[in-house]
Write an enzyme that holds these catalytic residues in place. Structure first.
Site, PDB file in Angstrom:
ATOM      1  N   GLY B 245      10.935 -27.297  46.725  1.00 20.05           N
ATOM      2  CA  GLY B 245      11.495 -26.366  45.453  1.00 20.05           C
ATOM      3  C   GLY B 245      12.669 -25.323  45.976  1.00 20.05           C
ATOM      4  O   GLY B 245      13.373 -26.003  47.038  1.00 20.05           O
ATOM      5  N   GLU B 267      11.275 -28.426  51.900  1.00 21.70           N
ATOM      6  CA  GLU B 267      12.340 -29.179  51.156  1.00 21.70           C
ATOM      7  C   GLU B 267      12.825 -28.411  49.996  1.00 21.70           C
ATOM      8  O   GLU B 267      12.601 -28.461  49.003  1.00 21.70           O
ATOM      9  CB  GLU B 267      11.901 -30.522  50.777  1.00 21.70           C
ATOM     10  CG  GLU B 267      11.130 -31.577  51.622  1.00 21.70           C
ATOM     11  CD  GLU B 267      12.210 -32.204  52.734  1.00 21.70           C
ATOM     12  OE1 GLU B 267      13.349 -32.075  52.307  1.00 21.70           O
ATOM     13  OE2 GLU B 267      11.782 -32.674  53.647  1.00 21.70           O
ATOM     14  N   CYS B 301      17.505 -33.173  44.380  1.00 19.14           N
ATOM     15  CA  CYS B 301      17.791 -32.082  45.316  1.00 19.14           C
ATOM     16  C   CYS B 301      19.014 -32.932  46.009  1.00 19.14           C
ATOM     17  O   CYS B 301      19.882 -31.994  46.564  1.00 19.14           O
ATOM     18  CB  CYS B 301      16.861 -31.844  46.222  1.00 19.14           C
ATOM     19  SG  CYS B 301      15.727 -33.448  46.666  1.00 19.14           S
TER      20      CYS B 301
END
Lengths: 509, 509, 509, 509
Positions: B245, B267, B301
């Site tokens: 997140g 992460e 991401c």
């Protein structure tokens, strides 16, 4: 040197110490603008020498130089860095005796252990030299044609090391030897009560750097207190902080470092148990418990604090232990024959007293010891206590030679007792049964980082990874793959073709 | 099923989903007592189906069963656990198409990426099967005669996995495949906005467990919100929490988990750059930037958010990119030819709008895009922005297809720009010079966890370790030695002789 | 000492050598009953000193003591063995200059290379010390409950080392350092023409053993000829024979050792090529070729013997090379400025002459050099030859400074040429293109054990594994996992439960 | 199919076999021009089916295609090769029962073992799939600035596999699974007496290749005799020959392969012992000895052939064993309850008879068994023999269920006995003492490649490395780092700078 009459302090000159000393090594210069503190002999509470501590302004100056030096140091080939560490090892070897003596004098552990502590840094140097040619990355097969995947390890830049009084130099050695070959500069804050050791070790390292015409700032060191520690924790230039100390302070350090997304390597409180099974070699067990519980006056993080005895051998083991406790020679750690030196400070003695009081109030029965000795020094009696596993004191680390003894009936119960405290550093079982050994080291065995069989909880070798789980903080130092913590890992995929295939066979556009 | 008219939802039945669904898999039973939420199609903002979320009480019931199951699962031999994971892989393979379709439908990524995401779990299963026979400890030579030193890896017990909407199942796969072969039970909380995927994946795993007569609680899963996440973070029964997140939420999770001396695998946010050198293969670079910046509508991401172009090729690359941006097909991710789907939620669109406003107020010049599309869904225009590297927005992760472009003159400057943000996930350079490649992956190169050459910032293979440095959190998932994070390491010294030699040659008593 | 007038030989005393010397170190005693041979200075062909060689009866006495010593040495903990090797390294370091000088004097290589050769043993010692704590076995997960699987590495017992004149001590160092920390005794037969080096190195090692009160027979060494070599090859007490020499003799040794199911570690002939691509850094390439082809007077196993030049830079490179060849200083290797010393023996000169004749008869065109120099020593001219790749001489190793030059048009052709000889030791390419680099080191690239880029074929570092494929024999020495060859691997499965489950789920009875 | 009346052979059709079969798979085609041979059921000596063998001309055609296919296969990314091996595993899984049945029928082992053998290939496939992403090279720190050192692993090209009748397909599986993911084509010659298994396995693999549109020549296989074996041994296109068979033939193969500087992976004769200590779990020991000695009718390379019993439990263990031997069901291996099937051929029976005669003539006393059973098949009695350890027969491998029993007094004696034969494959001890266990697996313990504790000598798991020392040949197959044997290692040093520093600090010119 100093006002201490009880020891011949001439040897301090051999390792560069005087009656007054500067407690900061900054940008290759000895410099410190803080207050003057005294280093005290715990056997006498007399002053050994005085030291000027570093200030936060000194710290900043040191760190600026260190950041600059980092750019140089990280591009020197690792085997060349190994050669520097080899020379540090040789310099320590040449001063093994006076350094070991200083550790005994200033920390208070017996001479054999003082020398052992310095030997441990030497061992670390030798080990790190070999490692400097083995900081290997990987070449990983890629699923894409004309691609290669690498796992590369690069230096972090600067590693902060905050050490505790009980291993005033070995823990620095664990960290610095590995950090240096990995390409990092080191910033060290030694324990406030062992400044002479901090200075002596730093001098020796600085001389090696100088001889090799390298920036002194590669190794930056400070005598000082919590403000320096705090400065290190907050410093965004320091990607990794290695901290040794209590779980309480460690948790604070971790919080501070994590807030800036730095990493911690924590070596915190232990609350280590020995289990003696009914089939154990009792002689071996008793000797081991004795060394683990009273050695270093109970001030190792791996000191045995809890003893679980199978009911069938309970009385026998306790009898033998009590016999040893009664005869043990307590006194000047530099004297031959002494096995138990003083606690490190007067406040340690206060702590011991509070602990004994708490034990009594929580139903503990003192089988032997329990008193402070009359003397100018910080001597206390090694103590054995019979107590319930549920007592609150049993869940905490009392940093003194106090051993809690409890009885059990079978292996499962003993393992549950071992695992029933917040800490998870070291543990040991005495048994001659393979099935017991393998259960003990297996998935449902000890939950500690160190899981021994037929040896004490303390006395680790450098080839393995040292450290513990749960409230002990999870860090691992010295051998195995501990070095990876001192480096930055990158996963690199290199396309040397002219096409652009995607992973998982994805088709885009 | 649902009220969505735009898609044929018959395929959802194939993977066990209905118009109403229960969002908790607890002790091998489907059960949930929370509120009913809707799963919404981001292309239309119409309801796909409804899901009952789990409550904290459901959570507690689940964890109790899970703790119990952990005792069983950790003693099953690792290769047998690998066989279970192999069967999970086969079950996924059999449903690859409907699962990939569901990912596209509920998350909003295009079908090719939806299928790629499921394929990634399958790859992880295959990989983990092999790994189940290679979770190797070490036998380390001891310095003491008749001693052996072991480094043993044991299961942690339970691993908590909290995943995000953008990879609603692949990240679970990275974690669960490894966690399971390592002997851990898994507690999963999927993203609140992708509950159908959470349920579909859980069903498939639960069926494998059932077929093998294993406790369902080995895999425990919840649809739910922050209260469930909080419960996981605080739970002392969960030694490791893997969280994906934002850096902001991740820092909170880390703090909570660390307070109880648990471990995190984080992460978090990325802010990934591509550097194009003057000697680059421009065609390859442009295709890569395009995929990295607009793929998954900028919601990976690893999405490329910053583009550094050498001044000599600046105009050329921008021209080509602008051309691609103008032609890109935006629309229903399940339709053939679509390259850009919707943002995941309405609030993502709001976020995009706020970002564009901030960009403008900070001096950014919008070269292409910049608007929300008129539609029932959450569609926005992929956007290219010319802006100063110093602008505050450039330091943040805007989770949308917005690319900041900047100019540079030489490699050192480009690397400094790459490293000038708090995040450290992915980075990529386009060049044909070996010296540039090796500097880029070396000690003074990119400071990210992923350091690519001639490929985009996104699209990692599972064989390497995935994750990033600095505010990205430092976790590493999937390949390499990532498995070690899912296990508890113990250093065991076994004395099988009858003597008690001490390390470092210490003589005690 | 000796009758050699051209050098001051006083330094030999520093390393324990006299005008007559005993060429056998047997059971900790200097002893030899063979014939007396002379050590000859290849620059003058004058005698340096005389040496009594060992006989086969001496050998047998040595081996009996060595077998006995092996029982002790193998049970000493590996890190303690590492400490002995560390002391050997320190002893060498203290004598680096005279030892390097001796190598130059007796072998004929220039002083810088002589010292480099001794430095290489020192590096090996440092490396092996670290390794002594990392000779790790594995703990492998078993598929059976209550079972553990170990991979354990134990010493072999005795390792035989037969070395060649061109690296009269470094190759011993590669083998002995690793063999010793791995727990093996070493039996060394040095080259017949470099007995003084054999004796000097042995003295130094023997002194370390003596100082540590260890049996001298741990290191057993012989000056002698083929009969001793044969005895080693046939000896069933020696599980591993490490042999360095020609492919022809190596094949014989291998056959003899294999007949008794012993193992060989072979470092045989090389026929090493450098490829220069059209995009190469020509300056770097020319310097490298020059060092690789004329260094050590062409008597390294890694000497460059074949040069493949892209047609576009053919003339340019040849011109520059010819210029260097004409200016190179040939002469006394101990004199400053000399780059090319003598060939090692008169028969080497004969061999050179035969080679030149064969070259001519096979159509080779001598571009520079080709003659023997008038002198008392064994000096020849470094030679460049233009010749077809198909000529028979090009497929063989001519142990002299003769370089065959050939032209090519593209990478595939160059790689095919590189791979077209029986030998497979070293190879190098000069290029600036990543795709060329990765193809060169990839599955369809060079088939050699050493595959360099932009450096010469010679000059290996100890951290990697040294050795070659095909007729070079397949052995690997020095770094990486070479140590495994010096140990015996066992796969151990331990059942600590009371049941008997079988692998692959087999049910028996 | 065939003339065998004793079994229902319908199942052979399921795996592609008929009454006549072609015994060569060449360039993706079934083709063979040799003589027609019969496959015989060892339980009845009736024909199962006929097979046309391949000729040396067929071989050459196969190898040419295989060499060509190698160029393709080696450049396919390893994880993609892993996917092919995964599909092979799935294909085997689908035919586990008929394949296991065929192994029992044609080789003669009992059905449970036949299925276990096929399961072992399936396990190998699963393992190799994971491995295909882990064939990792290393990035090793260079001592030179701007240099990187790589250890790269590339495919060999073609691996030759020659297998024996006793594991007619598992050994192919060990080799082929690893060889294939490593990027090699496989050339297989199965045992001449198990051609149907060779064909059935090949069919299944060929179908997977075809389905994936890959050249069939990636897997090339031959039914045939010594001429094909010889062709493989001599073939310079095959860098590695993996041979399973007797020490005598293995030595010949090794000699032939080495003459051309190829490499061998040898799995030769075993002569495996079990030691039962006085403290052993006798029940466990007896069951294990029974399985190890009579299982597969004594025709495993890991069959227990020598039994060393501590004098104190000698009579007890022998009594229990004799009891089991008397009750064991000998007969049709496909029948339920059978534990001992036939010997594989009539000549095996002759061999057994000769062995019994030699035993008697050398003073052996037959305690039980010793006779050939009256039947059409090749059935013999499992046999226990009391004999001196010095008898010549005890040093040899008699490939039949004959167990030599001897008495000992202490561990040292037992280990010496274990190590006193030329072979060094497997060994096992039964004990409950940790010191005995660790001595047994330590430097002065068993000298075998497999060193077990409290399990039989046979029944290895695939995760460890399988193979033995001394006359067993030294090869290691299946798990651990066995894969390295199937690849070519290169040490690559890449200079990406513009300077030319030399290793060991040498200065040249």
């Amino acid at each position: 040197m100093g006002s201490d009459q009880s020891n011949n302090l001439e040897f301090l000159k051999e390792i560069g110490l005087g009656s007054t000393n500067i407690g900061g090594f900054i940008n290759g210069q000895w410099k410190a603008n803080g207050s003057s503190v005294t280093s005290v002999n715990p056997s006498t509470n007399q002053t050994i020498a005085t030291v000027t501590e570093a200030t936060v302004i000194d710290y900043e100056e040191g760190l600026q130089a260190c950041s600059e030096a980092a750019k140089t140091w990280m591009t020197i080939p690792a085997p060349k860095r190994g050669e520097i560490v080899r020379q540090i090892g040789d310099a320590l070897r040449a001063k093994l005796d006076p350094l070991g003596r200083l550790v005994a004098l200033e920390m208070g552990k017996i001479l054999a252990e003082g020398i052992g502590e310095v030997q441990e840094i030497i061992d670390m140097c030798d080990y790190a030299v070999g490692l400097s040619r083995q900081l290997n990355g990987s070449i990983i097969p890629s699923e894409r044609p004309d691609h290669m995947m690498f796992e590369v390890w690069n230096p972090l830049g600067i590693v902060g090391v905050i050490t505790a009084f009980n291993f005033p130099c070995a823990v620095l050695g664990w960290n610095a030897c590995i950090a240096l070959v990995c390409g990092n500069c080191v910033v060290w804050k030694g324990a406030p009560t062992t400044p002479l050791i901090t200075i002596a070790i730093t001098k020796l390292i600085s001389e090696v750097l100088e001889r090799n015409k390298l920036p002194g700032a590669i190794f930056t060191s400070f005598c000082g207190g919590a403000d320096i520690g705090q400065a290190i924790s907050k410093d965004r230039r320091i990607p990794l902080v290695s901290f040794t100390g209590s779980s309480k302070v460690g948790a604070e350090v971790q919080k501070t470092v994590n807030e800036r997304f730095g990493k911690c390597l924590l070596e915190l409180s232990g609350n280590n148990a020995i289990i003696v099974m009914d089939d154990a070699d009792i002689k071996l067990a008793v000797r081991s418990i004795f060394f683990a519980a009273v050695g270093t006056a109970g001030q190792r993080c791996t000191t045995c604090r809890r003893l679980f005895l199978h009911e069938s051998i309970y009385a026998n083991v306790l009898d033998q232990l009590a016999g040893l406790y009664k005869q043990v020679k307590i006194g000047n750690p530099l004297e031959k024959g002494t096995l138990v030196g003083p606690l490190h400070t007067r406040s340690s003695v206060e702590n011991y007293k509070k602990g004994i009081a708490a034990i009594k109030s929580q139903g503990g029965k003192i089988l032997t010891g329990g008193s402070v000795l009359e003397s100018d020094g910080n001597f206390v009696q090694p103590t054995i206590v019979e107590i319930s596993a549920d007592a609150a004191v049993v869940k905490e680390e009392l940093f003194a030679p106090v051993l809690y003894v409890m009885k059990f009936q079978n292996l499962e119960e003993a393992i549950a007792l071992n695992n029933s405290v917040p800490q998870g550093l070291s543990s040991s079982i005495f048994t001659q049964r393979p099935d017991t050994i393998f259960k003990w080291i297996g998935p449902r065995g000890s939950d500690c980082g160190i899981v021994n069989v037929n040896i004490p909880t303390n006395g680790a070798e450098i080839g393995g990874a040292f450290g513990g789980e749960k409230a002990t903080g999870g860090g691992r130092e010295a051998g195995s793959d501990s070095w990876k913590q001192y480096m930055r890992r990158s996963t690199c995929t290199i396309n040397y073709g002219s096409e652009l295939p995607l992973a998982q066979g994805i088709n885009f556009g």
